[in-house]
Design an enzyme around this catalytic site. Structure first.
Site, PDB file in Angstrom:
ATOM      1  N   ALA A   1       0.827  -1.217   0.000  1.00 50.26           N
ATOM      2  CA  ALA A   1       0.000   0.000   0.000  1.00 50.26           C
ATOM      3  C   ALA A   1       0.856   1.261   0.000  1.00 50.26           C
ATOM      4  O   ALA A   1       0.610   2.194  -0.784  1.00 50.26           O
ATOM      5  CB  ALA A   1      -0.923  -0.001   1.211  1.00 50.26           C
TER       6      ALA A   1
ATOM      7  N   GLU B   1     -15.271   8.569 -21.601  1.00 40.22           N
ATOM      8  CA  GLU B   1     -15.005   7.225 -22.113  1.00 40.22           C
ATOM      9  C   GLU B   1     -15.911   6.219 -21.400  1.00 40.22           C
ATOM     10  O   GLU B   1     -15.727   5.016 -21.517  1.00 40.22           O
ATOM     11  CB  GLU B   1     -13.527   6.865 -21.944  1.00 40.22           C
ATOM     12  CG  GLU B   1     -13.036   6.893 -20.516  1.00 40.22           C
ATOM     13  CD  GLU B   1     -12.379   5.584 -20.137  1.00 40.22           C
ATOM     14  OE1 GLU B   1     -11.322   5.301 -20.673  1.00 40.22           O
ATOM     15  OE2 GLU B   1     -12.965   4.854 -19.309  1.00 40.22           O
TER      16      GLU B   1
ATOM     17  N   CYS C   1      -8.959  10.458 -22.209  1.00 41.02           N
ATOM     18  CA  CYS C   1      -9.047  11.486 -21.163  1.00 41.02           C
ATOM     19  C   CYS C   1      -9.083  12.918 -21.686  1.00 41.02           C
ATOM     20  O   CYS C   1      -9.056  13.859 -20.899  1.00 41.02           O
ATOM     21  CB  CYS C   1      -7.890  11.325 -20.181  1.00 41.02           C
ATOM     22  SG  CYS C   1      -7.906   9.739 -19.334  1.00 41.02           S
TER      23      CYS C   1
ATOM     24  N   HIS D   1      -2.926  17.042 -17.506  1.00 40.20           N
ATOM     25  CA  HIS D   1      -3.710  15.828 -17.232  1.00 40.20           C
ATOM     26  C   HIS D   1      -3.040  15.050 -16.095  1.00 40.20           C
ATOM     27  O   HIS D   1      -1.818  14.957 -16.020  1.00 40.20           O
ATOM     28  CB  HIS D   1      -3.804  14.970 -18.497  1.00 40.20           C
ATOM     29  CG  HIS D   1      -4.446  13.646 -18.237  1.00 40.20           C
ATOM     30  ND1 HIS D   1      -5.671  13.529 -17.609  1.00 40.20           N
ATOM     31  CD2 HIS D   1      -4.031  12.373 -18.478  1.00 40.20           C
ATOM     32  CE1 HIS D   1      -5.980  12.252 -17.497  1.00 40.20           C
ATOM     33  NE2 HIS D   1      -5.010  11.529 -18.012  1.00 40.20           N
TER      34      HIS D   1
ATOM     35  N   LYS E   1       2.401  11.615 -10.201  1.00 42.59           N
ATOM     36  CA  LYS E   1       3.806  11.631 -10.630  1.00 42.59           C
ATOM     37  C   LYS E   1       3.975  12.277 -12.016  1.00 42.59           C
ATOM     38  O   LYS E   1       4.833  13.138 -12.217  1.00 42.59           O
ATOM     39  CB  LYS E   1       4.300  10.174 -10.657  1.00 42.59           C
ATOM     40  CG  LYS E   1       5.772   9.993 -10.871  1.00 42.59           C
ATOM     41  CD  LYS E   1       6.144   8.518 -10.703  1.00 42.59           C
ATOM     42  CE  LYS E   1       5.369   7.634 -11.669  1.00 42.59           C
ATOM     43  NZ  LYS E   1       5.753   6.205 -11.578  1.00 42.59           N
TER      44      LYS E   1
END
Lengths: 348, 135
Positions: free
Chosen positions: A30, A81, A113, A237, A242
């Site tokens: 996790a 989508e 997207c 986007h 990251k």
């Protein structure tokens, strides 16, 4: 002629699941996943929410914020989508639910997207050519990720709606220009009838996300003769936390320029709504004269870059609808079993 | 009743304006509001002048029940509150209140939200319309 944003609205379902809860079910690391993705939790739709209901709520928030007459809207483009029907438009539901029907044109867009930003560009063209008075572009999704797949940690639900017009005194942000970069790059897809999308793993990075965003962003700044220091804020986007940080740094934007619009950490990836909710969060705090740089990315693949300047009017209407931070604060956590039920992953 | 499982496409389509936007009617003669819409005012009869009225959807919970054994199509949502809402303009209507069952209360103020009401199976039409949530 000046074209731009007349008003905007966002909507985020109130349920959340923590990345650690998904990792617990799949016996994954996790901390490593949340740290690697830089996402802590994601939004989950209610049992009776889908792309159409989210699009309607976002559009109603936009209309309420700008206090516009919906019958002035001459076009609605809903990008997603995850449209609820394979054949039957989401946009007709939106048009009737906001009181814009029947004298308008409607179509649904799909470009992974970036279908929402493609809608904004279409509205810009129609407004600039005097075909319509106002256009409504929406990005909304209840994104799907297969159980246990990497996408499941981030695929979220949300929507954002933008009303595009050209009357200078009514704009909250002028769109100075837009530029797109598009190639046939199969980094992510979902075949007809398949419940979950497939993706190319690391292939979604350099040849897809980074190449297209960098090309569109550099192309627009070159065209406008601007540099990252000319902008107060930037939004990219956000499939995870990251990628937008890395692409911003590569382009030369500082961390504090992207921070207000970096909603992915507590929202997840809302696909067609991703950078549009990021832009809404930025507009929520921007001041008159601020310049905002926005670049979307849609797998398949393409990017749309925009350069905006905020006007005085934003202060007049900003508090007319819930802010993105209001929507993010209204949350209730669910466990994986409840999440699976909400997402229809349990088939009886 | 707002909901209708397997009600048939034309029947649902005829009521889209009421279900999506709470379009009812008002008698311009006596000022009475009607939801669902009436085409004739029962008070004023032939003297009534009926006009469309869009209800704000803001109102108050008059009474409620918690549904534990739901009709087909709603079984995944149990337990959920079903309430009689008095709209601010006066008419009362039945509607689902989207909140925790232990949070609903008589007198609670509610506002409208746009949600799925049901569907005709996996291949059929999806019904959308108004539910309520606490203000």
């Amino acid at each position: 002629m000046t074209v731009g944003i007349v008003t905007y609205g966002a909507y985020i379902p109130r349920y959340r699941i923590k990345v650690s809860e998904i990792a617990r079910v799949w016996n994954a690391d996790a901390e490593g996943i949340a740290g690697g993705l830089r996402v802590q939790e994601k939004s989950v739709p209610d049992l009776d929410e889908d792309t159409a209901t989210i699009a309607v709520e976002a559009a109603r928030n936009a209309i309420q914020r700008g206090e516009i007459d919906p019958s002035r809207i001459g076009a609605i483009y809903t990008g997603s989508e995850s449209h609820p029907y394979a054949v039957k438009p989401t946009g007709t539901i939106v048009a009737d639910a906001i009181g814009a029907a029947p004298n308008l044109t409607v179509a649904d867009f799909e470009f992974a997207c970036k279908a929402g930003t493609a809608g904004i560009q279409t509205c810009m063209g129609m407004v600039e050519s005097d075909m319509i008075d106002l256009g409504l572009a929406i990005g909304a999704d209840v994104a799907q990720g297969a159980p246990g797949d990497a996408l499941e940690y981030t695929a979220a639900a949300g929507g954002a709606a933008y009303v595009i017009g050209d009357s200078e005194d009514s704009l909250v942000a002028e769109i100075e220009d837009t530029l797109s970069f598009t190639t046939d790059t199969p980094d992510f897809w979902r075949r007809e009838g398949m419940p979950y999308p497939e993706h190319g793993g690391r292939f979604t990075g350099d040849p897809a996300y980074f190449k297209h965003i960098l090309s569109a962003a550099r192309g627009l700044m070159e065209k406008l003769d601007t540099t990252p220091t000319d902008y107060d804020y930037a939004v990219f986007h956000q499939p995870n936390g990251k990628f937008p940080r890395r692409v911003a740094a590569t382009l030369g934007f500082a961390a504090d320029q992207i921070e207000p619009g970096l909603v992915v950490t507590t929202l997840g990836n809302t696909y067609s709504a991703s950078c549009l909710i990021g832009l809404a969060a930025t507009l929520d705090i921007a001041a008159a004269g601020d310049r905002i740089f926005v670049t979307s990315f849609g797998s398949g693949a393409g990017s749309d870059a925009f350069s905006l300047t905020v006007t005085d009017r934003l202060d007049e209407i900003r508090n007319g609808a819930p802010s993105v931070s209001d929507l993010l604060a209204e949350k209730r956590y669910v466990d994986y079993a409840t999440y699976a039920k909400h997402k229809g992953k349990i088939r009886l | 009743m707002l909901y209708g499982d397997c009600m048939g496409v034309p029947r649902f389509w005829r009521h889209i304006s009421s279900r999506y936007n709470l379009i009812g009617t008002r008698c311009a003669t006596c000022g009475e509001y009607y939801f669902p819409p009436r085409t004739m005012c029962p008070k004023c009869r032939r003297d009534g002048v009926i006009e469309d009225h869009r209800f704000s959807g803001h109102g108050e919970v008059i009474t409620y029940t918690i549904i534990h054994a739901a009709a087909e199509g709603f079984d995944r949502e149990t337990p959920y509150p079903l309430a009689i809402i008095q709209l601010d303009e006066g008419p009362r209507m039945t509607g689902q209140v989207v909140c925790d069952p232990d949070k609903i209360a008589i007198g609670m103020r509610v506002k409208p939200i746009f949600r799925r009401l049901g569907e005709d199976g996996a291949a059929g039409i999806i019904y959308y319309g108004t539910k309520f949530m606490p203000m």
